[in-house]
Design a protein around this motif. Structure first.
Motif, PDB file in Angstrom:
ATOM      1  N   UNK A  19       7.483   6.133  -4.039  1.00 24.51           N
ATOM      2  CA  UNK A  19       7.709   4.154  -4.010  1.00 24.51           C
ATOM      3  C   UNK A  19       9.390   4.004  -4.086  1.00 24.51           C
ATOM      4  N   UNK A  20       8.849   2.766  -3.878  1.00 24.85           N
ATOM      5  CA  UNK A  20       9.955   1.566  -4.375  1.00 24.85           C
ATOM      6  C   UNK A  20      10.879   2.138  -5.547  1.00 24.85           C
ATOM      7  N   UNK A  42       0.334   0.886  -5.608  1.00 25.70           N
ATOM      8  CA  UNK A  42       1.052   2.503  -6.099  1.00 25.70           C
ATOM      9  C   UNK A  42       1.671   2.935  -5.850  1.00 25.70           C
ATOM     10  N   UNK A  43       1.522   3.352  -4.894  1.00 28.13           N
ATOM     11  CA  UNK A  43       2.164   4.343  -3.702  1.00 28.13           C
ATOM     12  C   UNK A  43       3.096   3.764  -3.099  1.00 28.13           C
ATOM     13  N   UNK A  44       3.063   2.849  -2.782  1.00 29.40           N
ATOM     14  CA  UNK A  44       4.700   2.666  -1.778  1.00 29.40           C
ATOM     15  C   UNK A  44       5.805   1.498  -2.241  1.00 29.40           C
ATOM     16  N   UNK A  45       4.979   0.895  -4.028  1.00 33.56           N
ATOM     17  CA  UNK A  45       5.778   0.092  -4.927  1.00 33.56           C
ATOM     18  C   UNK A  45       6.091   1.187  -6.497  1.00 33.56           C
ATOM     19  N   UNK A  84       4.912  -0.096   7.966  1.00 31.59           N
ATOM     20  CA  UNK A  84       6.136   0.785   8.087  1.00 31.59           C
ATOM     21  C   UNK A  84       5.426   1.713   7.863  1.00 31.59           C
ATOM     22  N   UNK A  85       4.707   1.579   7.094  1.00 34.43           N
ATOM     23  CA  UNK A  85       4.705   3.596   5.978  1.00 34.43           C
ATOM     24  C   UNK A  85       3.986   4.069   6.859  1.00 34.43           C
ATOM     25  N   UNK A 142      11.176   4.912   1.568  1.00 31.28           N
ATOM     26  CA  UNK A 142       9.907   3.489   1.961  1.00 31.28           C
ATOM     27  C   UNK A 142      10.074   2.597   3.021  1.00 31.28           C
ATOM     28  N   UNK A 143      11.365   2.577   2.243  1.00 30.23           N
ATOM     29  CA  UNK A 143      11.984   0.680   3.016  1.00 30.23           C
ATOM     30  C   UNK A 143      12.728   1.263   4.619  1.00 30.23           C
TER      31      UNK A 143
END
Lengths: 281, 281
Positions: free
Chosen positions: B123-124, B114-117, A37-38, A50-51
């Motif tokens: 991140x989330x 690391x970056x997205x969560x 997605x990103x 990010x979602x």
């Protein structure tokens, strides 16, 4: 092979089963979905959410990732390294697996246990003398030297997996060829190898996957900008101070996509090879 | 003549793994910066480790890691594999998805998490914080860094175990399950008294491998935290790597490698014993 096992019949149990399996499915896919997605989102939108679905599709993430990670060089390096490793592992391991499976030599047991032992040897146990030794010999940044290291690390696994394929060949086949006057090399290349070719393909796929993805050896032995692999150039790109996560995810997708496509097409081979090689010995 | 078939595999293996491994054991008794002549120091490297707080942190972290991986993913893998046996329809599909993280490079998975969560910026995690939830980035806290890394590895690893256990479960004779059902056994009773005992050899083998692999863990730690913050997530393999290549204390690194190998050796002895049964047949 596949039994029709009936454990439970009640509808509630079955619903519950699928519910739990689906939760596990969502957990497994969530980070991978974020990656995809990103990869097409502008960095500013990732920072907001990010979602969220992309407001604009930034396809140039991919072109920038390709440029900044120098993928035209590093992808080629990865491909060459992977191909060299596959050739080395398949050719040397099939020879060894044949001899060990058929117990052609008296010391087959010692060799087998030695190879089993090295599958569990920590890389750190041989990494440091190897690095400083290679440095002395001028072998740092040499892809062939790294392919040799991969071959040493991966071939015990390949031997154990191929061994099971050789074991499945009936002895009569070999004996018949012997009576026809074939020598041992002809028996190996003309009779045995064609039969185990599915096993060699499985080994090639898995060794290819491992070499393509490998990080520790690659980052230690291939540091020059023109010699590094795609994984290492991705690692350096994503470690920079000011990070554009859209671009980083695009770079990740470029590396992952060919692997995932191959996996989807040949899932059975991947799963049986990776699971079988470590379990069956 | 067949002896010659083993030469390529064994030559590469001995040069890359066996000789450097012996050199590492020797280097553990020397002080060496990788360049000048090594100086014999006896047990000094081991003594220094004994009084090194970071070494004990790393060793403890490896033990915590082993404990986590001997329980959580094995339980998850067993549960999901049994549920796949119950569900039957779609089991291949679920299996392929659960396996998917195993084929993606660790360097990429680490960066995605690391970056997205985890990241409080992109991140989330950051999104939750902005919405007012008191979440933290586990990688930046000494008390949670190791658990944060372990989460990523658990997510990446458990599906592999599920696939292996599912393959083993499908080999359990149907009559055994039918008989238990006729006796009126519940799902949990069948799992405990029929299925798990039937695949015990596979579970044992996976547990031995878990112990070996837990002392080798490197990629996720090195990429996600470099052992930080304040060495809180250091493991033996990252400690050895940093000692050799950052501090140029190759003797100390070799001593750490010897410690890793001693733990591995015990597990390897069990591993070879478990595998021997197969070779006797």
């Amino acid at each position: 092979m596949k039994h029709e096992v009936k454990l439970v019949e009640s509808r509630t149990t079955l619903t519950l089963t699928y519910a739990v399996l689906s939760i596990a499915l969502v957990i497994t896919l969530f980070p991978i979905a974020l990656l995809v997605l990103n990869s097409v989102k502008p960095a500013a939108q990732i920072v907001q959410n990010p979602l969220a679905w992309p407001e604009t599709f930034r396809w140039d993430n991919f072109t920038r990732a390709w440029e900044d990670a120098r993928f035209s060089t590093t992808m080629l390096n990865s491909a060459i390294l992977t191909a060299t490793t596959i050739v080395l592992v398949c050719s040397t391991s099939s020879l060894t697996a044949y001899v060990l499976a058929r117990r052609k030599i008296e010391s087959w047991k010692i060799v087998t246990f030695y190879l089993l032992g090295t599958t569990t040897a920590p890389i750190q146990l041989f990494l440091f003398p190897l690095y400083f030794g290679f440095a002395k010999l001028g072998l740092i940044n040499n892809p062939f030297a790294v392919a040799l290291i991969y071959t040493a690390i991966f071939s015990p696994f390949a031997v154990m997996l191929l061994r099971t394929y050789f074991l499945a060949i009936p002895r009569e086949l070999e004996e018949a060829a012997q009576i026809d006057g074939a020598n041992h090399w002809q028996i190996f290349t003309r009779v045995m190898l064609p039969i185990v070719s599915p096993g060699i393909l499985t080994v090639a796929l898995i060794i290819g996957l491992y070499s393509w993805n490998e990080f520790l050896i690659a980052t230690t032995f291939l540091q020059g900008a023109d010699n590094m692999t795609a994984i290492v150039s991705f690692f350096l790109l994503s470690g920079q101070y000011s990070s554009d996560w859209g671009e980083i995810m695009a770079a990740a997708l470029i590396i992952v996509l060919p692997v995932v496509i191959l996996f989807v097409l040949l899932q059975r081979r991947f799963i049986e090879g990776m699971a079988g090689g470590s379990v069956k010995g | 003549m067949h002896r010659l078939y083993l030469v390529p595999t064994l030559l590469i293996n001995v040069v890359i793994i066996f000789i450097p491994a012996l050199l590492t054991v020797a280097l553990a008794f020397f002080r060496w910066d990788g360049i000048t002549t090594p100086v014999f120091v006896g047990l000094q490297n081991f003594q220094a480790l004994w009084f090194d707080r970071v070494f004990w942190t790393a060793l403890t972290n490896n033990l915590i890691w082993t404990g986590l991986f001997l329980t959580i993913p094995i339980f998850m893998g067993l549960l999901a594999a049994t549920l796949l046996l119950v569900a039957r329809r779609g089991s291949m599909f679920f299996q392929v998805i659960y396996f998917l993280p195993m084929i993606i490079a660790t360097a990429i998975l680490a960066r995605v998490w690391q970056g997205m969560i985890f990241s409080p910026v992109s991140g989330v995690n950051g999104m939750l914080q902005r919405m007012g939830f008191p979440t933290i980035d586990p990688l930046t806290q000494p008390s949670t860094a190791l658990l944060g890394i372990a989460t990523v590895d658990l997510w990446h690893w458990w599906g592999f175990l599920c696939v292996i256990f599912f393959a083993a479960l499908r080999q359990v004779p149907q009559e055994q399950i039918e008989f238990a059902r006729l006796e009126g056994a519940s799902f949990w009773q069948i799992m405990r008294h029929v299925l798990i005992p039937a695949i015990r050899p596979t579970i044992t083998l996976m547990m031995i491998m878990t112990v070996i692999w837990s002392f080798l863990v490197f990629d996720f730690v090195y990429i996600l935290t470099q052992g930080g913050p304040a060495f809180s997530s250091e493991v033996l393999s990252t400690l050895a790597y940093r000692s050799a290549f950052y501090d140029l204390a190759v003797g100390k690194a070799a001593a750490v490698a010897v410690v890793i190998s001693l733990f591995g050796l015990v597990a390897t002895a069990f591993y070879i014993r478990a595998q021997t049964r197969e070779f006797q047949s």
